[in-house]
Design an enzyme around this catalytic site. Structure first.
Site, PDB file in Angstrom:
ATOM      1  N   GLY A  41       0.826  -1.195   0.000  1.00  0.00           N
ATOM      2  CA  GLY A  41       0.000   0.000   0.000  1.00  0.00           C
ATOM      3  C   GLY A  41       0.863   1.248   0.000  1.00  0.00           C
ATOM      4  O   GLY A  41       0.518   2.256   0.617  1.00  0.00           O
ATOM      5  N   THR A  93       1.935   3.333  -2.531  1.00  0.00           N
ATOM      6  CA  THR A  93       1.951   4.314  -3.617  1.00  0.00           C
ATOM      7  C   THR A  93       1.279   5.624  -3.251  1.00  0.00           C
ATOM      8  O   THR A  93       1.292   6.559  -4.045  1.00  0.00           O
ATOM      9  CB  THR A  93       1.271   3.757  -4.886  1.00  0.00           C
ATOM     10  OG1 THR A  93      -0.108   3.490  -4.606  1.00  0.00           O
ATOM     11  CG2 THR A  93       1.969   2.491  -5.370  1.00  0.00           C
ATOM     12  N   SER A 107      -5.554   2.024  13.103  1.00  0.00           N
ATOM     13  CA  SER A 107      -6.231   3.314  13.226  1.00  0.00           C
ATOM     14  C   SER A 107      -6.694   3.499  14.658  1.00  0.00           C
ATOM     15  O   SER A 107      -7.036   2.522  15.344  1.00  0.00           O
ATOM     16  CB  SER A 107      -7.440   3.392  12.289  1.00  0.00           C
ATOM     17  OG  SER A 107      -8.248   4.531  12.582  1.00  0.00           O
ATOM     18  N   TYR A 117     -14.890  -0.330   9.257  1.00  0.00           N
ATOM     19  CA  TYR A 117     -13.492   0.090   9.302  1.00  0.00           C
ATOM     20  C   TYR A 117     -12.925  -0.082  10.710  1.00  0.00           C
ATOM     21  O   TYR A 117     -11.827  -0.624  10.896  1.00  0.00           O
ATOM     22  CB  TYR A 117     -13.400   1.546   8.851  1.00  0.00           C
ATOM     23  CG  TYR A 117     -12.007   2.113   8.806  1.00  0.00           C
ATOM     24  CD1 TYR A 117     -11.141   1.798   7.761  1.00  0.00           C
ATOM     25  CD2 TYR A 117     -11.558   2.989   9.783  1.00  0.00           C
ATOM     26  CE1 TYR A 117      -9.860   2.330   7.704  1.00  0.00           C
ATOM     27  CE2 TYR A 117     -10.287   3.524   9.735  1.00  0.00           C
ATOM     28  CZ  TYR A 117      -9.443   3.200   8.698  1.00  0.00           C
ATOM     29  OH  TYR A 117      -8.169   3.746   8.648  1.00  0.00           O
ATOM     30  N   LYS A 153      -9.834  -2.566  11.849  1.00  0.00           N
ATOM     31  CA  LYS A 153      -8.625  -2.041  12.483  1.00  0.00           C
ATOM     32  C   LYS A 153      -8.446  -2.586  13.898  1.00  0.00           C
ATOM     33  O   LYS A 153      -7.311  -2.825  14.335  1.00  0.00           O
ATOM     34  CB  LYS A 153      -8.660  -0.512  12.483  1.00  0.00           C
ATOM     35  CG  LYS A 153      -8.594   0.105  11.092  1.00  0.00           C
ATOM     36  CD  LYS A 153      -7.341  -0.319  10.332  1.00  0.00           C
ATOM     37  CE  LYS A 153      -7.189   0.431   9.019  1.00  0.00           C
ATOM     38  NZ  LYS A 153      -5.955   0.049   8.290  1.00  0.00           N
TER      39      LYS A 153
END
Length: 236
Positions: free
Chosen positions: A12, A14, A129, A142, A146
Site C-alpha cells: 500500500g 503508492t 487506526s 473500518y 482495524k
C-alpha cells in the site's frame, strides 16, 4: 534511527501513509520495494498486489524476495475507507473492508514470516487506526477491521518474538490522504473539533513512528505494541 542496508516491502505504498513510510525508509538507508494495486511510477520500484487474493500475495512476496534478496521489514499499509451506518451497510461493503484492512494483513504477514524467522530477524509493522480503539459512527466496518488488526498484531507478536521477529502496529488519528478527503464534511468537522491539536495529521508526521519501530536499536523493545500518533484523539 537508521535502517541502512535493510530491505523493506511497503504494501500500500503508492500513496498516503504508505508512500511517506517508503520515502522515510529510503532516506534512512533502506532498500525499498512498494507493492500496491496501483503500481507506482514514482521514486521507488513497485510491483502489483491485491492483498485480498491469496495466490497474488504469494506471488508478490516471492517476487519481492527475488528483487530485494530478502525481506527484513514489512509494512502493511493497504487500506480502504468509506462511510455507512450499520443499518444501511451492505454485506459487500462490510466484507470488502474486512478483506482489505484485516485479511490482507494476515495474508501478507503469513507469507513473509517463514523468511523472517529463517533469518532470525524481522519487523512487521501494520498501519491500524485510532478508530480501532474508540470506534466511530458510520465506520463500524473500518473500526472492526482495524481493531482486528491490532489484536492480530498482539497475537502474532507473542508467536514470533523469540524467533527475532518483532510485530507492532501504528494507530494514527485522522490523516489528510486520498482516503479521508472524500469523507463527509460533517464527519471531518466533528472529528477536527474532537482533536486536542485541532487538525488532521499529514502522512510525513506518521512515517517516523514506523521508522522507530523498524530501527535497531530504536525498535528493539517494542513487542505487540500499538503506537498512537493521533493528535490526541486517543490517550491510552
Amino acid at each position: 534511527m537508521k535502517i541502512t542496508g535493510k530491505r523493506a516491502l511497503v504494501v500500500g505504498g503508492t500513496g498516503g501513509i504508505g508512500a511517506a513510510v517508503a520515502d522515510t525508509f529510503a532516506d534512512a538507508g533502506a532498500t525499498v520495494l512498494v507493492a500496491d494495486r496501483r503500481p507506482g511510477s514514482g521514486r521507488h520500484p513497485s510491483i502489483p498486489l491485491d492483498v485480498t487474493d491469496e495466490q497474488d500475495v504469494a506471488d508478490a512476496v516471492a517476487e519481492a524476495l527475488t528483487r530485494l534478496g530478502g525481506i527484513d521489514i514489512l509494512v502493511n499499509s493497504a487500506g480502504v475507507l468509506d462511510q455507512a451506518d450499520v443499518a444501511c451497510m451492505s454485506l459487500r461493503q462490510w466484507q470488502r473492508t474486512i478483506d482489505v484492512d484485516l485479511t490482507g494483513v494476515f495474508l501478507v504477514s503469513r507469507a513473509v514470516l517463514p523468511h523472517m524467522t529463517a533469518q532470525g530477524w524481522g519487523r512487521i509493522i501494520t498501519v491500524a487506526s485510532q478508530l480501532g480503539i474508540k470506534g466511530s459512527p458510520s465506520m463500524a466496518h473500518y473500526a472492526a477491521a482495524k481493531a482486528g488488526a491490532i489484536a492480530f498484531t498482539k497475537s502474532l507478536a507473542l508467536e514470533v518474538a523469540q524467533a527475532g521477529v518483532l510485530v507492532n502496529a501504528i494507530a494514527p488519528g485522522p490523516v489528510e490522504t486520498d482516503m479521508t478527503v472524500d469523507l463527509t464534511p460533517e464527519w471531518r468537522a466533528r472529528k477536527t473539533a474532537e482533536l486536542p491539536l485541532g487538525r488532521f495529521a499529514v502522512p510525513t508526521e506518521v512515517a517516523p513512528t514506523a521508522l522507530l519501530l523498524a530501527s535497531d536499536p530504536g525498535g528493539n523493545l517494542y513487542v505487540g505494541q500499538t503506537l498512537n500518533p493521533n493528535c490526541g484523539d486517543v490517550m491510552p
